[in-house]
Design an enzyme around this catalytic site. Structure first.
Site, PDB file in Angstrom:
ATOM      1  CB  VAL A  12       3.941   2.063   6.470  1.00  0.00           C
ATOM      2  CG1 VAL A  12       3.288   3.432   6.487  1.00  0.00           C
ATOM      3  CG2 VAL A  12       3.247   1.194   5.444  1.00  0.00           C
ATOM      4  CG  PHE A 159      -3.061   5.329  -0.990  1.00  0.00           C
ATOM      5  CD1 PHE A 159      -4.075   4.387  -0.917  1.00  0.00           C
ATOM      6  CD2 PHE A 159      -3.322   6.617  -0.552  1.00  0.00           C
ATOM      7  CE1 PHE A 159      -5.337   4.731  -0.427  1.00  0.00           C
ATOM      8  CE2 PHE A 159      -4.579   6.969  -0.061  1.00  0.00           C
ATOM      9  CZ  PHE A 159      -5.589   6.026   0.002  1.00  0.00           C
ATOM     10  CE  LYS A 217      -4.025   1.112   2.392  1.00  0.00           C
ATOM     11  NZ  LYS A 217      -3.023   1.209   1.337  1.00  0.00           N
ATOM     12  CB  ALA A 219     -12.704   1.187  -0.979  1.00  0.00           C
ATOM     13  CB  CYS A 273      -1.786  -4.766   2.750  1.00  0.00           C
ATOM     14  SG  CYS A 273      -0.655  -4.052   3.959  1.00  0.00           S
ATOM     15  CE  LYS A 336       5.671  -4.893  -5.816  1.00  0.00           C
ATOM     16  NZ  LYS A 336       4.994  -3.587  -5.589  1.00  0.00           N
ATOM     17  NE  ARG A 343       5.193  -7.743   5.900  1.00  0.00           N
ATOM     18  CZ  ARG A 343       4.943  -6.491   6.281  1.00  0.00           C
ATOM     19  NH1 ARG A 343       4.414  -6.253   7.458  1.00  0.00           N
ATOM     20  NH2 ARG A 343       5.228  -5.471   5.483  1.00  0.00           N
ATOM     21  NE  ARG A 437       4.926 -13.608  -9.078  1.00  0.00           N
ATOM     22  CZ  ARG A 437       4.226 -12.855  -8.249  1.00  0.00           C
ATOM     23  NH1 ARG A 437       3.473 -11.878  -8.711  1.00  0.00           N
ATOM     24  NH2 ARG A 437       4.251 -13.079  -6.964  1.00  0.00           N
TER      25      ARG A 437
HETATM   26  P1  NAD Z   1       5.471  -3.536  10.062  1.00  0.00           P
HETATM   27  O1  NAD Z   1       5.140  -4.741  10.852  1.00  0.00           O
HETATM   28  O2  NAD Z   1       6.591  -3.579   9.075  1.00  0.00           O
HETATM   29  O3  NAD Z   1       5.807  -2.320  11.072  1.00  0.00           O
HETATM   30  C1  NAD Z   1       5.077  -2.019  12.207  1.00  0.00           C
HETATM   31  C2  NAD Z   1       6.044  -1.614  13.316  1.00  0.00           C
HETATM   32  O4  NAD Z   1       5.295  -1.095  14.422  1.00  0.00           O
HETATM   33  C3  NAD Z   1       6.878  -2.765  13.876  1.00  0.00           C
HETATM   34  O5  NAD Z   1       8.261  -2.466  13.734  1.00  0.00           O
HETATM   35  C4  NAD Z   1       6.452  -2.863  15.354  1.00  0.00           C
HETATM   36  O6  NAD Z   1       7.516  -3.224  16.225  1.00  0.00           O
HETATM   37  C5  NAD Z   1       5.993  -1.447  15.614  1.00  0.00           C
HETATM   38  N1  NAD Z   1       5.080  -1.318  16.774  1.00  0.00           N
HETATM   39  C6  NAD Z   1       3.999  -2.079  17.085  1.00  0.00           C
HETATM   40  N2  NAD Z   1       3.416  -1.604  18.195  1.00  0.00           N
HETATM   41  C7  NAD Z   1       4.126  -0.530  18.603  1.00  0.00           C
HETATM   42  C8  NAD Z   1       4.008   0.384  19.686  1.00  0.00           C
HETATM   43  N3  NAD Z   1       3.002   0.289  20.553  1.00  0.00           N
HETATM   44  N4  NAD Z   1       4.924   1.360  19.810  1.00  0.00           N
HETATM   45  C9  NAD Z   1       5.942   1.465  18.925  1.00  0.00           C
HETATM   46  N5  NAD Z   1       6.111   0.633  17.866  1.00  0.00           N
HETATM   47  C10 NAD Z   1       5.206  -0.346  17.709  1.00  0.00           C
HETATM   48  O7  NAD Z   1       4.127  -3.081   9.347  1.00  0.00           O
HETATM   49  P2  NAD Z   1       3.982  -2.231   7.989  1.00  0.00           P
HETATM   50  O8  NAD Z   1       4.087  -3.114   6.808  1.00  0.00           O
HETATM   51  O9  NAD Z   1       4.840  -1.017   8.074  1.00  0.00           O
HETATM   52  O10 NAD Z   1       2.452  -1.806   8.082  1.00  0.00           O
HETATM   53  C11 NAD Z   1       2.017  -0.878   9.049  1.00  0.00           C
HETATM   54  C12 NAD Z   1       0.596  -0.461   8.723  1.00  0.00           C
HETATM   55  O11 NAD Z   1       0.569   0.207   7.450  1.00  0.00           O
HETATM   56  C13 NAD Z   1      -0.403  -1.605   8.601  1.00  0.00           C
HETATM   57  O12 NAD Z   1      -1.638  -1.164   9.100  1.00  0.00           O
HETATM   58  C14 NAD Z   1      -0.507  -1.835   7.111  1.00  0.00           C
HETATM   59  O13 NAD Z   1      -1.760  -2.378   6.741  1.00  0.00           O
HETATM   60  C15 NAD Z   1      -0.364  -0.430   6.568  1.00  0.00           C
HETATM   61  N6  NAD Z   1       0.183  -0.346   5.207  1.00  0.00           N
HETATM   62  C16 NAD Z   1       1.237  -1.135   4.829  1.00  0.00           C
HETATM   63  C17 NAD Z   1       1.788  -0.995   3.548  1.00  0.00           C
HETATM   64  C18 NAD Z   1       2.954  -1.842   3.097  1.00  0.00           C
HETATM   65  O14 NAD Z   1       3.307  -1.754   1.941  1.00  0.00           O
HETATM   66  N7  NAD Z   1       3.568  -2.633   3.948  1.00  0.00           N
HETATM   67  C19 NAD Z   1       1.283  -0.013   2.683  1.00  0.00           C
HETATM   68  C20 NAD Z   1       0.218   0.779   3.117  1.00  0.00           C
HETATM   69  C21 NAD Z   1      -0.318   0.617   4.376  1.00  0.00           C
HETATM   70  C1  UGA Z   2      -0.433  -2.805  -2.363  1.00  0.00           C
HETATM   71  C2  UGA Z   2      -1.107  -1.637  -3.074  1.00  0.00           C
HETATM   72  O1  UGA Z   2      -0.717  -1.636  -4.451  1.00  0.00           O
HETATM   73  C3  UGA Z   2      -0.734  -0.299  -2.420  1.00  0.00           C
HETATM   74  O2  UGA Z   2      -1.494   0.733  -3.039  1.00  0.00           O
HETATM   75  C4  UGA Z   2      -1.064  -0.359  -0.931  1.00  0.00           C
HETATM   76  O3  UGA Z   2      -0.629   0.824  -0.305  1.00  0.00           O
HETATM   77  C5  UGA Z   2      -0.369  -1.546  -0.288  1.00  0.00           C
HETATM   78  O4  UGA Z   2      -0.762  -2.768  -0.981  1.00  0.00           O
HETATM   79  C6  UGA Z   2      -0.763  -1.772   1.135  1.00  0.00           C
HETATM   80  O5  UGA Z   2      -1.754  -1.262   1.608  1.00  0.00           O
HETATM   81  O6  UGA Z   2      -0.015  -2.552   1.730  1.00  0.00           O
HETATM   82  P1  UGA Z   2       1.982  -3.921  -2.373  1.00  0.00           P
HETATM   83  O7  UGA Z   2       1.257  -5.034  -1.686  1.00  0.00           O
HETATM   84  O8  UGA Z   2       3.209  -3.395  -1.761  1.00  0.00           O
HETATM   85  O9  UGA Z   2       0.981  -2.669  -2.537  1.00  0.00           O
HETATM   86  O10 UGA Z   2       2.355  -4.356  -3.854  1.00  0.00           O
HETATM   87  P2  UGA Z   2       1.497  -4.525  -5.209  1.00  0.00           P
HETATM   88  O11 UGA Z   2       2.297  -4.000  -6.318  1.00  0.00           O
HETATM   89  O12 UGA Z   2       0.119  -4.030  -5.075  1.00  0.00           O
HETATM   90  O13 UGA Z   2       1.447  -6.114  -5.369  1.00  0.00           O
HETATM   91  C7  UGA Z   2       0.688  -6.920  -4.501  1.00  0.00           C
HETATM   92  C8  UGA Z   2       0.666  -8.346  -5.029  1.00  0.00           C
HETATM   93  O14 UGA Z   2      -0.122  -8.439  -6.215  1.00  0.00           O
HETATM   94  C9  UGA Z   2       2.055  -8.879  -5.411  1.00  0.00           C
HETATM   95  O15 UGA Z   2       2.157 -10.243  -5.042  1.00  0.00           O
HETATM   96  C10 UGA Z   2       2.069  -8.732  -6.921  1.00  0.00           C
HETATM   97  O16 UGA Z   2       2.951  -9.616  -7.550  1.00  0.00           O
HETATM   98  C11 UGA Z   2       0.626  -9.036  -7.267  1.00  0.00           C
HETATM   99  N1  UGA Z   2       0.180  -8.455  -8.546  1.00  0.00           N
HETATM  100  C12 UGA Z   2       0.181  -7.114  -8.728  1.00  0.00           C
HETATM  101  C13 UGA Z   2      -0.274  -9.305  -9.546  1.00  0.00           C
HETATM  102  O17 UGA Z   2      -0.305 -10.540  -9.396  1.00  0.00           O
HETATM  103  N2  UGA Z   2      -0.715  -8.747 -10.730  1.00  0.00           N
HETATM  104  C14 UGA Z   2      -0.726  -7.404 -10.942  1.00  0.00           C
HETATM  105  O18 UGA Z   2      -1.152  -6.972 -12.039  1.00  0.00           O
HETATM  106  C15 UGA Z   2      -0.264  -6.560  -9.909  1.00  0.00           C
END
Ligand code: NAD
Ligand code: UGA
Length: 459
Positions: A12, A159, A217, A219, A273, A336, A343, A437
């Site tokens: 993110v 998002f 978020k 929800a 997530c 995906k 993860r 899939r």
């Molecule tokens: P991530 O593990 O890829 O990245 C988090 C980073 O934060 C790591 O590189 C870690 O080293 C760093 N970190 C931790 N503690 C720290 C500190 N005290 N100071 C500086 N750096 C620090 O995680 P992510 O997938 O980017 O997710 C981050 C957040 O965003 C989570 O809460 C997740 O739920 C949310 N989120 C993720 C996605 C997604 O698609 N991955 C989408 C929307 C929201």
């Molecule tokens: C999801 C949400 O779509 C984002 O809005 C949100 O920001 C993010 O989580 C988050 O908070 O981390 P992401 O997990 O990156 O995004 O990818 P998605 O496209 O949502 O897919 C999630 C999983 O559901 C995948 O394994 C995908 O293959 C599966 N999926 C998705 C299905 O099995 N069927 C579908 O119709 C859609």
């Protein structure tokens, strides 16, 4: 000039900060992380995450108004606005273990902000957090800060989806900003809104109170995951009734009250997530005595687990009730397509299930490294060379050669266009395909001679 610091350079933090830098050339963006390896990868030609379009954005801005650094203190102290995008995993021990969000990383980031700040700051929650986290963060900041320094906390959940992160950031459905009701809170909301105004149309920026933004978020992810579990539950019913899940979801998608997205039946949802955020929601409901509500959301995860184990059972039962010693090609390991992220990928559970029945796996994914796959399956590379129960290979043809069965676990486009006649010719017979899939043309595969199982279609 406004200065932004992004704490956390992950899936993110990296893309989000890079797009802000791209769209706001007058703003200096520093992305900081405690992980030296991550930061050096962001500063190299091989970025730490694979995401279509990301490399171009980073190359365009890095060294101009975007920098990646491990000097967390310096960049926090210089910033006006601090985005916190650290990880918030499920707690693994103690109170709420297995459900509640682990806010250790968030808390340590907040303490660092309090320690080093000598001027007023806006602190933005980008990470997904339990509702009312901002209240706790406010306490940490105000009780630990230098005299006279003031903080405003905003909730601005992200998002984006992996695989389409850059497009999602450049053209978001909506940007959500929650803040305190008083004048200082409203002023902070306007400042953050001013950043998004550079590229996001005004009517797509929604402002709310802090708690609504935080809860929206959770929800959002719960609703998306619930749709997948709903269609996956239907897929099980389709298989025993002669209905076809793709036809059912097509019919549903044309109902404008339902719409077309998130109706693809699959081997189960994965990703970092959905499960963690639903567990977090369940914990919050339970903590507030809302047991029926908690049970409702728990069921979304139960159906997802059921879907993964149903898939494994189908593979084993179709192949004469045993896969012991049989080579199974696993095509796709990422959760995906278009990401290297594994993860909570359903491939982990499916592979472990098949290994439990002593199958020999030959795994191919175009973007996931051998090291990552072995780590996810809790295997050392020595185990693969001595026992040979798992081999990680470089292409789909090598994976499927001499295999008894194929499991498609990620919907990578390249699996749609393989030469399946060639694949069939090189496999053991009868040759099975289990399409987790629903990306393959079942009729064509059956014509070739495969025995095909796809989700939500009768055998
Ligand atoms: P991530 O593990 O890829 O990245 C988090 C980073 O934060 C790591 O590189 C870690 O080293 C760093 N970190 C931790 N503690 C720290 C500190 N005290 N100071 C500086 N750096 C620090 O995680 P992510 O997938 O980017 O997710 C981050 C957040 O965003 C989570 O809460 C997740 O739920 C949310 N989120 C993720 C996605 C997604 O698609 N991955 C989408 C929307 C929201
Ligand atoms: C999801 C949400 O779509 C984002 O809005 C949100 O920001 C993010 O989580 C988050 O908070 O981390 P992401 O997990 O990156 O995004 O990818 P998605 O496209 O949502 O897919 C999630 C999983 O559901 C995948 O394994 C995908 O293959 C599966 N999926 C998705 C299905 O099995 N069927 C579908 O119709 C859609």
């Amino acid at each position: 000039m406004v200065k932004i610091c992004g704490i956390g350079a992950g899936y993110v933090g990296g893309p989000t900060m890079a797009v802000i830098a791209l769209k706001c050339p007058s703003i200096e963006v520093a992305v900081v992380d405690i992980s030296h390896s991550r930061i050096s990868a962001w500063n190299s030609d091989k970025l730490p995450i694979y995401e279509p379009g990301l490399e171009e954005v980073v190359k365009q801005c890095r060294g101009k108004n975007l920098l990646f650094s491990t000097d967390v203190e310096k960049h926090i102290s210089e910033a006006d606005i601090i985005f916190v995008s650290v990880n918030t995993p499920t707690k693994s021990g103690g109170l709420g273990a297995g459900k509640a969000a682990d806010l250790t990383y968030w808390e340590s980031a907040a303490r660092m902000v309090a320690d080093v700040s000598k001027s007023n700051k806006i602190v933005v929650e980008k990470s997904t957090v339990p509702v009312r986290t901002a209240e706790a963060i406010e306490k940490i900041l105000t009780h630990n800060s230098s005299k006279g320094v003031k903080f405003q906390i905003l909730s601005n959940p992200e998002f984006l989806s992996e695989g389409t992160a850059i497009q999602d950031l450049i053209k978001p459905d909506r940007v959500l900003i929650g803040g305190r009701d008083g004048p200082e809170g409203q002023e902070a909301i306007l400042k953050l809104k001013g950043i998004y105004d550079h590229w996001v149309p005004e009517d797509r920026i929604i402002t709310t109170n802090l708690w609504s933004a935080e809860l929206s978020k959770l929800a959002d992810n719960a609703f998306l995951a619930q749709r997948i579990s709903s269609i996956n539950a239907m897929s099980a019913l389709c298989e025993v009734t002669g209905a076809e899940v793709s036809q059912v979801s097509h019919a549903l998608s044309k109902n404008t009250k339902i719409g077309p997205k998130f109706l693809n039946a699959s081997v189960g949802f994965g990703g970092s997530c959905f499960q963690k955020d639903i567990l977090n929601l369940v914990y919050i409901c339970e903590s507030n005595g809302l047991i029926e509500v908690a049970n409702y959301w728990k069921q979304v995860i139960k159906v997802n687990d059921y879907q993964k184990s149903r898939f494994v059972n189908r593979v084993v039962s179709s192949m004469f009730n045993t896969v012991s010693g049989k080579k199974i090609a696993v095509l796709g390991f990422a959760f995906k397509k278009d990401t290297s992220d594994t993860r909570k990928t359903p491939a982990i559970d499916v592979c472990k299930g098949l290994l439990g029945d002593n199958a020999c796996l030959s795994i191919y994914d175009p973007k996931v490294s051998e090291e990552q796959i072995l780590k996810d399956l809790s295997l050392s590379s020595a185990a693969t060379t001595t026992v040979k129960q798992v081999n990680i290979v470089r292409d789909a043809y090598e994976a499927t050669k001499d295999a008894h069965g194929i499991c498609i676990l990620t919907e990578w486009d390249e699996f749609k266009t393989l030469d399946y006649q060639k694949v069939f010719d090189n496999m053991q017979k009868p040759a099975f395909v289990f399409d987790g899939r629903n990306i393959l043309n079942v009729d064509k595969l059956r014509e070739i001679g495969f025995i095909v199982y796809s989700i939500g279609r009768p055998l």
